[in-house]
Write an enzyme that holds these catalytic residues in place. Structure first.
Site, PDB file in Angstrom:
ATOM      1  N   ASP A  39      12.349  22.710  -9.393  1.00 43.06           N
ATOM      2  CA  ASP A  39      11.227  22.673 -10.329  1.00 43.06           C
ATOM      3  C   ASP A  39      11.352  21.433 -11.212  1.00 43.06           C
ATOM      4  OD1 ASP A  39       9.207  25.106 -11.602  1.00 43.06           O
ATOM      5  OD2 ASP A  39       9.620  23.342 -12.841  1.00 43.06           O
ATOM      6  N   ILE A  40      10.210  20.796 -11.485  1.00 42.82           N
ATOM      7  CA  ILE A  40      10.216  19.566 -12.279  1.00 42.82           C
ATOM      8  C   ILE A  40      10.538  19.847 -13.753  1.00 42.82           C
ATOM      9  CG2 ILE A  40       7.792  19.458 -12.997  1.00 42.82           C
ATOM     10  CD1 ILE A  40       7.754  16.554 -11.950  1.00 42.82           C
ATOM     11  N   ASN A  97       4.423  34.361 -10.335  1.00 42.80           N
ATOM     12  CA  ASN A  97       3.284  34.534 -11.236  1.00 42.80           C
ATOM     13  C   ASN A  97       2.002  34.628 -10.420  1.00 42.80           C
ATOM     14  OD1 ASN A  97       4.684  34.424 -13.744  1.00 42.80           O
ATOM     15  ND2 ASN A  97       4.939  32.219 -13.472  1.00 42.80           N
ATOM     16  N   GLU A 105       0.130  28.499 -12.910  1.00 45.34           N
ATOM     17  CA  GLU A 105      -0.541  27.213 -13.143  1.00 45.34           C
ATOM     18  C   GLU A 105      -0.857  26.469 -11.858  1.00 45.34           C
ATOM     19  OE1 GLU A 105       1.597  25.004 -16.168  1.00 45.34           O
ATOM     20  OE2 GLU A 105       0.381  26.064 -17.687  1.00 45.34           O
ATOM     21  N   VAL A 106      -0.078  26.703 -10.829  1.00 46.39           N
ATOM     22  CA  VAL A 106      -0.311  25.972  -9.567  1.00 46.39           C
ATOM     23  C   VAL A 106      -0.881  26.956  -8.543  1.00 46.39           C
ATOM     24  CG1 VAL A 106       0.730  24.623  -7.710  1.00 46.39           C
ATOM     25  CG2 VAL A 106       1.559  24.351 -10.064  1.00 46.39           C
ATOM     26  N   HIS A 110       3.974  30.566  -4.892  1.00 50.01           N
ATOM     27  CA  HIS A 110       5.363  30.098  -4.972  1.00 50.01           C
ATOM     28  C   HIS A 110       6.222  31.166  -5.618  1.00 50.01           C
ATOM     29  CE1 HIS A 110       3.029  28.688  -8.434  1.00 50.01           C
ATOM     30  NE2 HIS A 110       4.103  28.867  -9.178  1.00 50.01           N
ATOM     31  N   MET A 111       7.470  31.193  -5.210  1.00 46.89           N
ATOM     32  CA  MET A 111       8.484  32.067  -5.811  1.00 46.89           C
ATOM     33  C   MET A 111       9.445  31.177  -6.578  1.00 46.89           C
ATOM     34  SD  MET A 111       9.296  35.366  -5.743  1.00 46.89           S
ATOM     35  CE  MET A 111       9.150  36.202  -4.154  1.00 46.89           C
ATOM     36  N   HIS A 112       9.650  31.508  -7.859  1.00 51.08           N
ATOM     37  CA  HIS A 112      10.673  30.822  -8.648  1.00 51.08           C
ATOM     38  C   HIS A 112      12.009  31.524  -8.387  1.00 51.08           C
ATOM     39  CE1 HIS A 112       7.774  28.938 -11.665  1.00 51.08           C
ATOM     40  NE2 HIS A 112       7.000  29.881 -11.143  1.00 51.08           N
TER      41      HIS A 112
HETATM   42  P1  5GP Z   1       3.645  28.732 -12.262  1.00 51.09           P
HETATM   43  O1  5GP Z   1       3.434  28.702 -13.742  1.00 51.09           O
HETATM   44  O2  5GP Z   1       2.391  28.335 -11.507  1.00 51.09           O
HETATM   45  O3  5GP Z   1       4.270  30.003 -11.766  1.00 51.09           O
HETATM   46  O4  5GP Z   1       4.751  27.640 -11.967  1.00 51.09           O
HETATM   47  C1  5GP Z   1       4.468  26.322 -11.602  1.00 51.09           C
HETATM   48  C2  5GP Z   1       5.773  25.552 -11.671  1.00 51.09           C
HETATM   49  O5  5GP Z   1       5.594  24.349 -10.983  1.00 51.09           O
HETATM   50  C3  5GP Z   1       6.208  25.202 -13.087  1.00 51.09           C
HETATM   51  O6  5GP Z   1       7.498  25.767 -13.330  1.00 51.09           O
HETATM   52  C4  5GP Z   1       6.229  23.681 -13.096  1.00 51.09           C
HETATM   53  O7  5GP Z   1       7.305  23.129 -13.836  1.00 51.09           O
HETATM   54  C5  5GP Z   1       6.326  23.333 -11.630  1.00 51.09           C
HETATM   55  N1  5GP Z   1       5.696  22.071 -11.253  1.00 51.09           N
HETATM   56  C6  5GP Z   1       4.455  21.643 -11.605  1.00 51.09           C
HETATM   57  N2  5GP Z   1       4.206  20.441 -11.060  1.00 51.09           N
HETATM   58  C7  5GP Z   1       5.296  20.116 -10.327  1.00 51.09           C
HETATM   59  C8  5GP Z   1       5.626  18.977  -9.536  1.00 51.09           C
HETATM   60  O8  5GP Z   1       4.860  18.024  -9.374  1.00 51.09           O
HETATM   61  N3  5GP Z   1       6.855  18.991  -8.932  1.00 51.09           N
HETATM   62  C9  5GP Z   1       7.723  20.031  -9.082  1.00 51.09           C
HETATM   63  N4  5GP Z   1       8.891  19.930  -8.459  1.00 51.09           N
HETATM   64  N5  5GP Z   1       7.445  21.108  -9.835  1.00 51.09           N
HETATM   65  C10 5GP Z   1       6.242  21.150 -10.455  1.00 51.09           C
END
Ligand code: 5GP
Length: 126
Positions: A39-40, A97, A105-106, A110-112
């Site tokens: 994760d970034i 999420n 947000e994306v 995806h699974m963290h």
């Molecule tokens: P969400 O809130 O959708 O569950 O998590 C999205 C995750 O994607 C966030 O933890 C965010 O830091 C990560 N993320 C967003 N843009 C990028 C990217 O361009 N590269 C990587 N490696 N992670 C990203």
């Protein structure tokens, strides 16, 4: 900004672009079903995202529409990645999420995988 997990798939989302190789990532693992990368904006010492290669907006979309093989391939890969990262002992947390209240947000499922320190309460107090 949080997204709906029920919108049509938009293949301009950032993870679709990562899958196409248009944006760099720090890959941890890849197979025919998934890509896993750091994760970034890590929320813990280890914070890796596992994404399916198919076009699914959210967990709701993936669990309803993905084939049994995709779902099995995805879940097995999540377990494999957590093990590869050395997190099985002392443990880790999985987070998926889904939609606006979760803060997704994306709009690509995806699974963290989060670990590397004690993670505290499962859900923060509002
Ligand atoms: P969400 O809130 O959708 O569950 O998590 C999205 C995750 O994607 C966030 O933890 C965010 O830091 C990560 N993320 C967003 N843009 C990028 C990217 O361009 N590269 C990587 N490696 N992670 C990203």
């Amino acid at each position: 900004m949080p997204v709906s997990g029920l919108s049509p798939y938009d293949d301009s989302n950032i993870f679709a672009r990562i899958l196409r190789g248009e944006i760099p990532n720090r890959t941890v693992y890849e197979d025919e079903w998934v890509l896993a990368f750091h994760d970034i904006g890590p929320q813990a010492p280890t914070h890796v995202l596992v994404i399916p290669k198919g076009p699914y907006v959210s967990f709701a979309d993936f669990s309803a529409k993905a084939s049994d093989a995709e779902i099995a391939g995805f879940m097995r890969a999540v377990g494999k990645v957590a093990k590869l990262l050395g997190l099985e002992e002392p443990g880790y947390r999985l987070i998926a999420n889904m939609g606006e209240h979760s803060g997704q947000e994306v709009p690509h499922f995806h699974m963290h995988i989060v670990g590397g320190r004690p993670l505290g309460r499962m859900v923060p107090l509002a």
